[in-house]
Motif scaffolding. Structure first.
Motif, PDB file in Angstrom:
ATOM      1  N   LYS A 187       0.822  -1.221   0.000  1.00  0.00           N
ATOM      2  CA  LYS A 187       0.000   0.000   0.000  1.00  0.00           C
ATOM      3  C   LYS A 187       0.850   1.263   0.000  1.00  0.00           C
ATOM      4  N   GLN A 188       2.085   1.131   0.451  1.00  0.00           N
ATOM      5  CA  GLN A 188       2.970   2.304   0.474  1.00  0.00           C
ATOM      6  C   GLN A 188       3.531   2.633  -0.916  1.00  0.00           C
ATOM      7  N   LEU A 189       3.412   1.692  -1.856  1.00  0.00           N
ATOM      8  CA  LEU A 189       3.909   1.968  -3.220  1.00  0.00           C
ATOM      9  C   LEU A 189       3.159   3.146  -3.833  1.00  0.00           C
ATOM     10  N   LYS A 190       3.897   4.024  -4.499  1.00  0.00           N
ATOM     11  CA  LYS A 190       3.243   5.153  -5.176  1.00  0.00           C
ATOM     12  C   LYS A 190       2.300   4.627  -6.257  1.00  0.00           C
ATOM     13  N   THR A 191       2.691   3.496  -6.858  1.00  0.00           N
ATOM     14  CA  THR A 191       1.892   2.950  -7.952  1.00  0.00           C
ATOM     15  C   THR A 191       0.848   1.937  -7.447  1.00  0.00           C
ATOM     16  N   TYR A 192       0.594   1.944  -6.159  1.00  0.00           N
ATOM     17  CA  TYR A 192      -0.409   1.023  -5.593  1.00  0.00           C
ATOM     18  C   TYR A 192      -1.760   1.114  -6.305  1.00  0.00           C
ATOM     19  N   PRO A 193      -2.227   2.327  -6.664  1.00  0.00           N
ATOM     20  CA  PRO A 193      -3.529   2.406  -7.349  1.00  0.00           C
ATOM     21  C   PRO A 193      -3.590   1.550  -8.617  1.00  0.00           C
ATOM     22  N   LEU A 194      -2.447   1.303  -9.257  1.00  0.00           N
ATOM     23  CA  LEU A 194      -2.455   0.457 -10.452  1.00  0.00           C
ATOM     24  C   LEU A 194      -2.798  -0.986 -10.080  1.00  0.00           C
ATOM     25  N   LEU A 195      -2.390  -1.420  -8.901  1.00  0.00           N
ATOM     26  CA  LEU A 195      -2.737  -2.764  -8.439  1.00  0.00           C
ATOM     27  C   LEU A 195      -4.218  -2.839  -8.059  1.00  0.00           C
ATOM     28  N   GLU A 196      -4.715  -1.736  -7.530  1.00  0.00           N
ATOM     29  CA  GLU A 196      -6.130  -1.672  -7.141  1.00  0.00           C
ATOM     30  C   GLU A 196      -7.032  -1.628  -8.370  1.00  0.00           C
ATOM     31  N   GLY A 197      -6.469  -1.266  -9.529  1.00  0.00           N
ATOM     32  CA  GLY A 197      -7.249  -1.164 -10.754  1.00  0.00           C
ATOM     33  C   GLY A 197      -7.779   0.236 -10.949  1.00  0.00           C
ATOM     34  N   VAL A 198      -7.250   0.941 -11.938  1.00  0.00           N
ATOM     35  CA  VAL A 198      -7.730   2.297 -12.208  1.00  0.00           C
ATOM     36  C   VAL A 198      -8.566   2.289 -13.476  1.00  0.00           C
ATOM     37  N   ARG A 199      -9.465   3.236 -13.567  1.00  0.00           N
ATOM     38  CA  ARG A 199     -10.312   3.439 -14.757  1.00  0.00           C
ATOM     39  C   ARG A 199     -10.973   2.143 -15.223  1.00  0.00           C
ATOM     40  N   GLY A 200     -11.609   1.487 -14.294  1.00  0.00           N
ATOM     41  CA  GLY A 200     -12.389   0.318 -14.669  1.00  0.00           C
ATOM     42  C   GLY A 200     -11.561  -0.938 -14.921  1.00  0.00           C
ATOM     43  N   GLN A 201     -10.251  -0.863 -14.739  1.00  0.00           N
ATOM     44  CA  GLN A 201      -9.456  -2.075 -14.920  1.00  0.00           C
ATOM     45  C   GLN A 201      -9.657  -3.006 -13.732  1.00  0.00           C
ATOM     46  N   GLU A 202      -9.378  -4.281 -14.000  1.00  0.00           N
ATOM     47  CA  GLU A 202      -9.583  -5.277 -12.955  1.00  0.00           C
ATOM     48  C   GLU A 202      -8.566  -5.102 -11.825  1.00  0.00           C
ATOM     49  N   LYS A 203      -8.990  -5.433 -10.618  1.00  0.00           N
ATOM     50  CA  LYS A 203      -8.097  -5.378  -9.472  1.00  0.00           C
ATOM     51  C   LYS A 203      -7.131  -6.568  -9.522  1.00  0.00           C
ATOM     52  N   MET A 204      -5.866  -6.311  -9.179  1.00  0.00           N
ATOM     53  CA  MET A 204      -4.882  -7.390  -9.206  1.00  0.00           C
ATOM     54  C   MET A 204      -4.898  -8.151  -7.870  1.00  0.00           C
ATOM     55  N   ASP A 205      -4.291  -9.319  -7.872  1.00  0.00           N
ATOM     56  CA  ASP A 205      -4.337 -10.189  -6.682  1.00  0.00           C
ATOM     57  C   ASP A 205      -3.317  -9.711  -5.630  1.00  0.00           C
ATOM     58  N   ILE A 206      -3.700  -8.666  -4.909  1.00  0.00           N
ATOM     59  CA  ILE A 206      -2.817  -8.039  -3.925  1.00  0.00           C
ATOM     60  C   ILE A 206      -2.519  -8.995  -2.769  1.00  0.00           C
ATOM     61  N   GLN A 207      -3.535  -9.781  -2.384  1.00  0.00           N
ATOM     62  CA  GLN A 207      -3.332 -10.750  -1.299  1.00  0.00           C
ATOM     63  C   GLN A 207      -2.220 -11.734  -1.665  1.00  0.00           C
ATOM     64  N   ALA A 208      -2.246 -12.187  -2.926  1.00  0.00           N
ATOM     65  CA  ALA A 208      -1.233 -13.157  -3.364  1.00  0.00           C
ATOM     66  C   ALA A 208       0.158 -12.523  -3.358  1.00  0.00           C
ATOM     67  N   LEU A 209       0.229 -11.244  -3.714  1.00  0.00           N
ATOM     68  CA  LEU A 209       1.530 -10.566  -3.686  1.00  0.00           C
ATOM     69  C   LEU A 209       2.046 -10.475  -2.247  1.00  0.00           C
ATOM     70  N   ALA A 210       1.135 -10.180  -1.318  1.00  0.00           N
ATOM     71  CA  ALA A 210       1.541 -10.113   0.094  1.00  0.00           C
ATOM     72  C   ALA A 210       2.029 -11.487   0.562  1.00  0.00           C
ATOM     73  N   GLU A 211       1.309 -12.538   0.152  1.00  0.00           N
ATOM     74  CA  GLU A 211       1.730 -13.896   0.539  1.00  0.00           C
ATOM     75  C   GLU A 211       3.094 -14.237  -0.067  1.00  0.00           C
ATOM     76  N   LEU A 212       3.305 -13.774  -1.294  1.00  0.00           N
ATOM     77  CA  LEU A 212       4.605 -13.997  -1.937  1.00  0.00           C
ATOM     78  C   LEU A 212       5.729 -13.331  -1.123  1.00  0.00           C
ATOM     79  N   LEU A 213       5.469 -12.107  -0.676  1.00  0.00           N
ATOM     80  CA  LEU A 213       6.491 -11.395   0.109  1.00  0.00           C
ATOM     81  C   LEU A 213       6.830 -12.161   1.385  1.00  0.00           C
ATOM     82  N   VAL A 214       5.807 -12.738   2.016  1.00  0.00           N
ATOM     83  CA  VAL A 214       6.053 -13.508   3.237  1.00  0.00           C
ATOM     84  C   VAL A 214       6.869 -14.767   2.917  1.00  0.00           C
TER      85      VAL A 214
END
Lengths: 477, 225
Positions: free
Chosen positions: B155-182
């Motif tokens: 969430k601290q990434l400046k480009t976080y909104p791109l993961l959330e999906g901007v302008r009607g784009q689909e939301k990316m699997d943020i949970q999976a990215l967090a699990e990957l980091l762990v």
């Protein structure tokens, strides 16, 4: 090593090696400061060329001081260190009393010279062998306003009545000059800044940030810790310690020296994408530590943490008596994502409109009221009271540019009484904006124990840090 | 090349470490000669990359070809890569060519860890893709991190909104990215001999698609001979 720093903060008696009768010399200012703060023990000046220093009996060497002495302050320049450490060794053989050395002298490893390193090694090795803790060298020493110890050689011109007053703020500095200037600047506030403990650690030959953080964490009278940090060999150890302490009390840091030394020429993006400074910022955030960017921000923020209660949430109201400064505050607030303008209750709006002048602006936009330059003292106070009663508001920026027709001293006194009565409920940050015209007013307000700000953006910025910390507390528990 | 690269693992070796840590990699095969292409059961389009401990930056060496839609394109790319490798470093040890399924959806990020002399074990997530050097959007943490901390990093990434999906784009699997980091955090803690590891890029897929890594680099403690 277990942290035993009582020799610095609670010494029975203090010896000053390099004591002087020359009022411009540090060896004179130290003694002057110790007398003025009202150190309850004995002060033993040491200097073979003097009979008396400032009317105190002066001793030719440490060995002949006739009473137990916990703390030795060394002000004599570095080349004398071998001889001084020999004196300390002799005294320890007979008395075994010295617990701590504040080595204020310079000319050690900070010079980068071989000689300087050699002197530092003598200091370090001898003290370690004798089991004595060392602060410095190349530092300005410590002030403990609780036990009335002041080993600094800084002349703040603070009147004796203002010395030795304790507050909740303790400060640790890696730079003697930053420490000294902050001390002098603090003494020049409308009501002089009250430190609890003030420590300049210099070259950290022994006592370092981690020892002091451990000590201040356990010190119940220290409510806020502020640090000036240039670097630390194992930054992760320091940051973890700061983070542990930050769970109990706010830890603020001015971190400088953003060099690329740590960025290795690694064969990947990882090394090149971020400098050391970015990493420090991220790790401070991870561990709930507040980072400030300038001396001014440090000054404002550490005082704000020490003075005001932590806000319950980020709902902020800007109550101003002048349009422009209110807009400046609003703009600043908009740049701090942690803060939000409060949406107050309809009853509160109606109440404010009932006593304010018809052209006063109440809540355009939400979270903002301009009570106008015609506002009376009672308009100021009644507005503040209405907002204080509204649970939708958790912090108030109170701005006034005191015009000649407003009875300024009356404003100061009423605001001071109001803050004494209700200032613990939620933070009210007073911005009193008319220079010398309001200096007395600010003093009157600050005597309530709360600080005032000269400009709106500084108050908003300090509040932003408080809300951030309150958020950390909620997340971290 | 010189001593600097001696401590690097090849992409395939890095993948093997990641696979053991249960980290999803885009399907790939190692091909030693063109004849083996018959047995490759990967779906087109494909990406071809050189496998060599002496060629770390494959793009710079012209040793990576993308978006190969059929057998013919693969054969042409094959020859081109070998030719470029020869030009780039005639002494380079070539261990084959990696054929990998091309991922063309999702959002690219970088995930890495490194052992730093000043900070100890650091974890990083950053924006990936071709603008990475310009935007320099990275977030760092000291290990260990849990999933909440990983989410805070993202969430601290400046480009976080791109993961959330901007302008009607689909939301990316943020949970999976967090699990990957762990998972990367655990891998780093269990493998003191890996000094630095970078997965770049990792595609964070839309919806609940998870993450898929398409390149990785690891630097290991140098072994004294």
């Amino acid at each position: 090593m277990t942290t035993n720093l009582a020799g610095f903060f609670n010494p029975n008696n203090i010896a000053i090696i390099g004591a002087s009768n020359d009022p411009v010399k540090p060896g004179n200012t130290i003694i002057n400061n110790l007398i003025k703060i009202g150190f309850p023990g004995q002060i033993f000046p040491v200097n073979p060329r003097e009979e008396k220093v400032m009317n105190l009996k002066c001793f030719p060497s440490l060995e002949v001081i006739p009473q137990p002495t916990d703390l030795v302050v060394i002000i004599t320049p570095a080349p004398a260190i071998a001889e001084i450490m020999a004196q300390i060794r002799h005294r320890m053989q007979k008395w075994g009393d010295i617990k701590a050395i504040v080595c204020a002298a310079a000319g050690f490893a900070e010079t980068g010279s071989q000689e300087g390193h050699r002197y530092q090694t003598i200091l370090k090795e001898t003290a370690r062998e004798l089991g004595i803790r060392v602060m410095g060298p190349n530092c300005i020493g410590i002030i403990d306003n609780v036990s009335k110890v002041d080993t600094t050689f800084v002349e703040t011109l603070m009147p004796p009545s203002a010395r030795g007053q304790t507050g909740g703020l303790s400060f640790i500095s890696q730079s003697g000059a930053v420490a000294a200037s902050l001390l002098m600047w603090g003494a020049s506030q409308p009501v002089p800044l009250r430190f609890n403990k003030f420590i300049s650690i210099g070259n950290m030959v022994d006592v370092d940030f981690i020892d002091l953080l451990d000590y201040l964490e356990a010190d119940d009278q220290t409510k806020v810790i502020a640090m000036y940090l240039e670097g630390y060999p194992r930054a992760d150890h320091l940051i973890r310690t700061m983070g542990r302490v930050a769970k109990r009390k706010p830890v603020l840091v001015l971190k400088v020296g953003a060099s690329q030394a740590g960025a290795e020429a690694a064969g990947s993006h990882t090394g090149s994408l971020a400098g050391e400074d970015t990493i420090f910022s991220d790790l401070f955030r991870q561990f709930g530590i507040i980072r400030v960017e300038s001396m001014e921000e440090l000054m404002d923020t550490m005082q704000a943490f020490a003075a005001f209660p932590l806000p319950q949430n980020n709902k902020t109201f800007i109550l101003t008596q002048a349009g422009g400064p209110g807009i400046i505050a609003t703009d600043m607030l908009a740049t701090i994502p942690q803060l939000q303008m409060a949406h107050i209750k309809a009853e509160t709006k109606a109440k404010m409109k009932s006593f304010l002048l018809p052209f006063a602006n109440v809540c355009l936009p939400e979270g903002f009221a301009d009570i106008t330059a015609s506002a009376s003292v009672s308009d100021h106070l009644s507005s503040l009271e209405a907002l204080m009663d509204d649970p939708e508001v958790q912090a108030i920026i109170f701005i006034t540019v005191v015009p000649t027709f407003l009875p300024r001293q009356e404003l100061g006194e009423q605001l001071s009484s109001f803050l004494k009565l209700r200032g613990r409920e939620k933070p009210v940050l007073p911005v009193i904006m008319a220079g010398n015209w309001v200096l007395e007013v600010r003093r009157t307000i600050e005597e309530s124990g709360y600080i005032t700000f000269p400009t709106p953006e500084r108050a908003v910025r300090a509040l932003g840090h408080m809300v951030t910390y309150a958020g950390y507390k909620k997340v971290g528990g | 090349m010189n001593k600097l690269t001696e401590g690097f693992l090849s992409e395939v070796q890095a993948y093997q470490i990641l696979e053991q840590a249960n980290i999803p990699i885009a399907p790939y095969r190692i091909i030693k000669d063109l004849g083996e292409l018959e047995e490759v059961d990967l779906e087109y389009p494909l990406v071809l990359k050189i496998i060599s401990p002496d060629i770390i930056h494959k793009t710079d060496a012209g040793c990576i070809r993308t978006n190969l839609r059929n057998r013919k394109e693969v054969e042409l790319a094959w020859e081109e890569i070998l030719r470029n490798a020869q030009v780039f470093n005639p002494q380079a040890r070539l261990e084959g060519i990696l054929a990998q399924v091309m991922i063309s959806k999702g959002h690219q990020v970088i995930v890495s860890f490194r052992r730093d002399p000043q900070f100890g074990l650091l974890l990083m997530v950053g924006m990936g893709g071709i603008f990475v050097e310009i935007i320099k959007d990275t977030v760092w943490r000291l290990a260990p991190i849990d999933k909440d901390e990983a989410l805070d990093m993202i969430k601290q990434l400046k480009t976080y909104p791109l993961l959330e999906g901007v302008r009607g784009q689909e939301k990316m699997d943020i949970q999976a990215l967090a699990e990957l980091l762990v998972k990367v955090n655990c891998l780093a803690e269990k493998s003191p001999d890996i000094l630095e590891m970078e997965m770049n890029p990792v595609f964070v897929l839309p919806g609940k698609g998870g993450t898929v890594t398409v390149d990785a680099l690891a630097r290991i403690r140098e072994v004294e001979d």
